[in-house]
Design a protein around this motif. Structure first.
Motif, PDB file in Angstrom:
ATOM      1  N   GLN A  28       0.915  -1.109  -0.024  1.00 34.67           N
ATOM      2  CA  GLN A  28      -0.007  -0.135   0.081  1.00 34.67           C
ATOM      3  C   GLN A  28       0.924   1.139  -0.104  1.00 34.67           C
ATOM      4  OE1 GLN A  28      -2.621  -0.545   3.411  1.00 34.67           O
ATOM      5  NE2 GLN A  28      -4.461  -0.421   1.994  1.00 34.67           N
ATOM      6  N   GLN A  29       0.494   2.374  -0.720  1.00 30.20           N
ATOM      7  CA  GLN A  29       1.061   3.711  -0.865  1.00 30.20           C
ATOM      8  C   GLN A  29       0.860   4.118   0.417  1.00 30.20           C
ATOM      9  OE1 GLN A  29       2.042   4.613  -4.534  1.00 30.20           O
ATOM     10  NE2 GLN A  29       3.610   5.562  -3.448  1.00 30.20           N
ATOM     11  N   ILE A  30       1.892   4.693   1.286  1.00 29.38           N
ATOM     12  CA  ILE A  30       1.937   5.549   2.284  1.00 29.38           C
ATOM     13  C   ILE A  30       2.226   7.088   2.044  1.00 29.38           C
ATOM     14  CG2 ILE A  30       1.701   3.607   3.856  1.00 29.38           C
ATOM     15  CD1 ILE A  30       4.650   4.498   4.599  1.00 29.38           C
ATOM     16  N   LEU A  31       3.137   7.328   1.100  1.00 30.20           N
ATOM     17  CA  LEU A  31       3.549   8.436   0.562  1.00 30.20           C
ATOM     18  C   LEU A  31       3.799   8.541  -0.626  1.00 30.20           C
ATOM     19  CD1 LEU A  31       6.461   9.461   2.917  1.00 30.20           C
ATOM     20  CD2 LEU A  31       4.350  10.474   2.994  1.00 30.20           C
ATOM     21  N   LEU A  43       4.508  16.996   8.540  1.00 34.41           N
ATOM     22  CA  LEU A  43       4.189  16.062   7.588  1.00 34.41           C
ATOM     23  C   LEU A  43       2.819  15.000   8.132  1.00 34.41           C
ATOM     24  CD1 LEU A  43       4.277  15.109   4.597  1.00 34.41           C
ATOM     25  CD2 LEU A  43       6.286  13.559   5.223  1.00 34.41           C
ATOM     26  N   ARG A  44       1.706  15.146   7.597  1.00 31.97           N
ATOM     27  CA  ARG A  44       0.561  14.479   8.193  1.00 31.97           C
ATOM     28  C   ARG A  44       0.569  13.297   7.143  1.00 31.97           C
ATOM     29  NH1 ARG A  44      -3.049  14.162  11.925  1.00 31.97           N
ATOM     30  NH2 ARG A  44      -4.988  12.901  11.322  1.00 31.97           N
ATOM     31  N   LEU A  45       0.504  11.994   7.716  1.00 33.31           N
ATOM     32  CA  LEU A  45       0.277  11.027   6.889  1.00 33.31           C
ATOM     33  C   LEU A  45      -1.176  10.416   6.763  1.00 33.31           C
ATOM     34  CD1 LEU A  45       3.373  10.782   7.454  1.00 33.31           C
ATOM     35  CD2 LEU A  45       3.161   8.307   7.478  1.00 33.31           C
ATOM     36  N   PRO A  46      -1.891  10.354   5.686  1.00 32.08           N
ATOM     37  CA  PRO A  46      -3.278  10.019   5.671  1.00 32.08           C
ATOM     38  C   PRO A  46      -3.623   8.636   6.269  1.00 32.08           C
ATOM     39  CG  PRO A  46      -2.375   9.606   3.525  1.00 32.08           C
ATOM     40  CD  PRO A  46      -1.144  10.436   4.391  1.00 32.08           C
ATOM     41  N   PRO A  47      -4.639   8.337   6.926  1.00 30.83           N
ATOM     42  CA  PRO A  47      -4.976   6.997   7.317  1.00 30.83           C
ATOM     43  C   PRO A  47      -4.915   6.045   6.367  1.00 30.83           C
ATOM     44  CG  PRO A  47      -7.068   8.282   7.214  1.00 30.83           C
ATOM     45  CD  PRO A  47      -5.877   9.321   6.940  1.00 30.83           C
ATOM     46  N   ARG A  48      -4.536   4.791   6.806  1.00 27.90           N
ATOM     47  CA  ARG A  48      -4.576   3.534   5.749  1.00 27.90           C
ATOM     48  C   ARG A  48      -5.955   2.825   5.791  1.00 27.90           C
ATOM     49  NH1 ARG A  48      -2.194   4.836   2.010  1.00 27.90           N
ATOM     50  NH2 ARG A  48      -2.424   6.920   2.999  1.00 27.90           N
ATOM     51  N   PHE A  49      -6.535   2.519   4.922  1.00 26.67           N
ATOM     52  CA  PHE A  49      -7.813   1.679   4.989  1.00 26.67           C
ATOM     53  C   PHE A  49      -7.594   0.382   4.286  1.00 26.67           C
ATOM     54  CE2 PHE A  49      -8.967   5.985   4.625  1.00 26.67           C
ATOM     55  CZ  PHE A  49     -10.014   6.432   5.529  1.00 26.67           C
ATOM     56  N   PRO A  50      -7.798  -0.773   4.888  1.00 27.25           N
ATOM     57  CA  PRO A  50      -7.906  -1.937   4.144  1.00 27.25           C
ATOM     58  C   PRO A  50      -8.371  -2.182   3.037  1.00 27.25           C
ATOM     59  CG  PRO A  50      -9.442  -1.913   5.789  1.00 27.25           C
ATOM     60  CD  PRO A  50      -8.824  -0.567   6.036  1.00 27.25           C
ATOM     61  N   ARG A  51      -7.598  -2.613   1.949  1.00 28.84           N
ATOM     62  CA  ARG A  51      -8.123  -2.801   0.544  1.00 28.84           C
ATOM     63  C   ARG A  51      -9.495  -3.698   0.490  1.00 28.84           C
ATOM     64  NH1 ARG A  51      -6.570  -7.218  -2.481  1.00 28.84           N
ATOM     65  NH2 ARG A  51      -4.940  -8.521  -1.211  1.00 28.84           N
ATOM     66  N   ARG A  52     -10.353  -3.514  -0.485  1.00 29.53           N
ATOM     67  CA  ARG A  52     -11.462  -4.232  -0.610  1.00 29.53           C
ATOM     68  C   ARG A  52     -11.198  -5.613  -0.848  1.00 29.53           C
ATOM     69  NH1 ARG A  52     -15.861  -1.292  -4.500  1.00 29.53           N
ATOM     70  NH2 ARG A  52     -15.496  -0.122  -2.890  1.00 29.53           N
ATOM     71  N   MET A  53     -11.785  -6.549   0.014  1.00 28.85           N
ATOM     72  CA  MET A  53     -11.798  -7.969  -0.255  1.00 28.85           C
ATOM     73  C   MET A  53     -12.346  -8.347  -1.536  1.00 28.85           C
ATOM     74  SD  MET A  53     -12.433 -11.110   2.368  1.00 28.85           S
ATOM     75  CE  MET A  53     -11.199 -10.466   3.730  1.00 28.85           C
ATOM     76  N   THR A  54     -11.675  -9.298  -2.490  1.00 26.51           N
ATOM     77  CA  THR A  54     -12.196  -9.710  -3.480  1.00 26.51           C
ATOM     78  C   THR A  54     -12.721 -11.272  -3.411  1.00 26.51           C
ATOM     79  OG1 THR A  54     -10.105 -10.533  -4.316  1.00 26.51           O
ATOM     80  CG2 THR A  54     -10.458  -8.176  -4.859  1.00 26.51           C
ATOM     81  N   LEU A  55     -13.114 -11.489  -4.498  1.00 21.07           N
ATOM     82  CA  LEU A  55     -13.578 -12.978  -4.454  1.00 21.07           C
ATOM     83  C   LEU A  55     -12.443 -14.055  -4.437  1.00 21.07           C
ATOM     84  CD1 LEU A  55     -15.673 -15.390  -4.707  1.00 21.07           C
ATOM     85  CD2 LEU A  55     -15.657 -14.947  -7.295  1.00 21.07           C
ATOM     86  N   VAL A  56     -11.273 -13.632  -4.855  1.00 27.98           N
ATOM     87  CA  VAL A  56     -10.039 -14.701  -4.954  1.00 27.98           C
ATOM     88  C   VAL A  56      -9.618 -14.480  -3.445  1.00 27.98           C
ATOM     89  CG1 VAL A  56      -7.884 -14.756  -5.546  1.00 27.98           C
ATOM     90  CG2 VAL A  56      -9.400 -14.147  -7.287  1.00 27.98           C
ATOM     91  N   ASP A  57      -9.629 -13.459  -2.817  1.00 30.61           N
ATOM     92  CA  ASP A  57      -9.376 -13.319  -1.265  1.00 30.61           C
ATOM     93  C   ASP A  57     -10.068 -14.197  -0.580  1.00 30.61           C
ATOM     94  OD1 ASP A  57      -7.386 -11.349  -1.785  1.00 30.61           O
ATOM     95  OD2 ASP A  57      -8.727  -9.858  -1.377  1.00 30.61           O
ATOM     96  N   MET A  58     -11.532 -14.288  -0.735  1.00 28.80           N
ATOM     97  CA  MET A  58     -12.385 -14.964  -0.085  1.00 28.80           C
ATOM     98  C   MET A  58     -12.078 -16.526  -0.250  1.00 28.80           C
ATOM     99  SD  MET A  58     -15.974 -12.813   0.207  1.00 28.80           S
ATOM    100  CE  MET A  58     -15.733 -12.094  -1.578  1.00 28.80           C
ATOM    101  N   LEU A  59     -11.790 -16.835  -1.579  1.00 31.11           N
ATOM    102  CA  LEU A  59     -11.484 -18.186  -1.864  1.00 31.11           C
ATOM    103  C   LEU A  59     -10.214 -18.808  -1.100  1.00 31.11           C
ATOM    104  CD1 LEU A  59     -12.622 -18.321  -5.577  1.00 31.11           C
ATOM    105  CD2 LEU A  59     -13.843 -19.355  -3.722  1.00 31.11           C
ATOM    106  N   ASP A  60      -9.295 -18.035  -1.252  1.00 25.29           N
ATOM    107  CA  ASP A  60      -8.035 -18.228  -0.552  1.00 25.29           C
ATOM    108  C   ASP A  60      -8.222 -18.432   0.915  1.00 25.29           C
ATOM    109  OD1 ASP A  60      -6.495 -18.112  -2.968  1.00 25.29           O
ATOM    110  OD2 ASP A  60      -5.944 -15.946  -2.616  1.00 25.29           O
TER     111      ASP A  60
END
Length: 226
Positions: free
Chosen positions: A23-26, A207-224
């Motif tokens: 994930q990109q943080i900066l 320098l304020r770093l934006p909050p990190r949000f978990p990426r959206r779970m895909t069908l492949v993730d759920m199958l894994d």
């Protein structure tokens, strides 16, 4: 006689991007820090403050751009060898040897620097002088943090990278922290602080770093996961 240009910044983040866990943080950050400067990294827990500090320490590389010290890329091996000797790193892991005395816990680092005579005065300034001969296992969490700060004073390197330096400190301890930061900067030192707690540092850049949000779970993730 040719005119001299402005001095190079001691540290320069040149179009820096940084990744953590894919994930990109900066993204495309440009920051110039001259002698005596201060940069405060803020943001929610998990936003990547420690990741950015570790990148500035040379433990990881930017995903894009470059971190320059005296105009040289710190990721180059010859440069990094010299650059790391400028750094004083304070992390949440205090590296306190509980079976050794409080004084030994500072003197050991001082000896590595080839310096002498600063450990006890540093402990006394941080309010630990009376505990110098005690085993470090007797220290509270706040006292252990004061011990870390005493190391900063004793080792006395020009660039301080501080990860949550006020955590576990009482009000008096925070004031001592603010004092040693101000004193370090008066002598031309640089301070970069990652914190979610207020610390008074005059004329600091933020320098304020934006909050990190978990990426959206895909069908492949759920199958894994199945």
């Amino acid at each position: 006689m040719p005119l001299r240009g402005p001095p190079l910044p001691r540290l320069l983040l040149n179009n820096v991007s940084c990744m953590r866990n894919a994930q990109q943080i900066l993204r495309h950050v440009n920051v110039s820090i001259h002698d005596g400067g201060a940069l405060i990294l803020t943001g929610a827990n998990g936003s990547g403050k420690t990741t950015l500090l570790r990148m500035l320490a040379g433990f990881s590389k930017p995903s894009a751009g470059e971190v320059l010290w005296n105009g040289h890329d710190i990721t180059e091996s010859g440069v990094f060898h010299q650059y790391k000797l400028q750094l004083n790193w304070l992390s949440l892991k205090d590296a306190v040897k509980t079976g050794h005395t409080v004084l030994d816990n500072v003197q050991w680092f001082e000896v590595l620097e080839g310096k002498q005579g600063r450990s006890l005065p540093a402990l006394e300034f941080m309010g630990l002088g009376r505990l110098a001969k005690e085993k470090a296992r007797m220290l509270s969490m706040g006292q252990r943090k004061r011990l870390q700060l005493a190391r900063l004073i004793a080792i006395d390197r020009p660039i301080w990278l501080l990860d949550e330096p006020s955590v576990a400190l009482d009000d008096e301890g925070v004031k001592l922290l603010e004092h040693i930061i101000a004193d370090h900067r008066k002598n031309g030192g640089i301070v970069i602080v990652a914190t979610h707690l207020p610390i008074k540092i005059e004329d600091a850049m933020f320098l304020r770093l934006p909050p990190r949000f978990p990426r959206r779970m895909t069908l492949v993730d759920m199958l894994d996961r199945g």
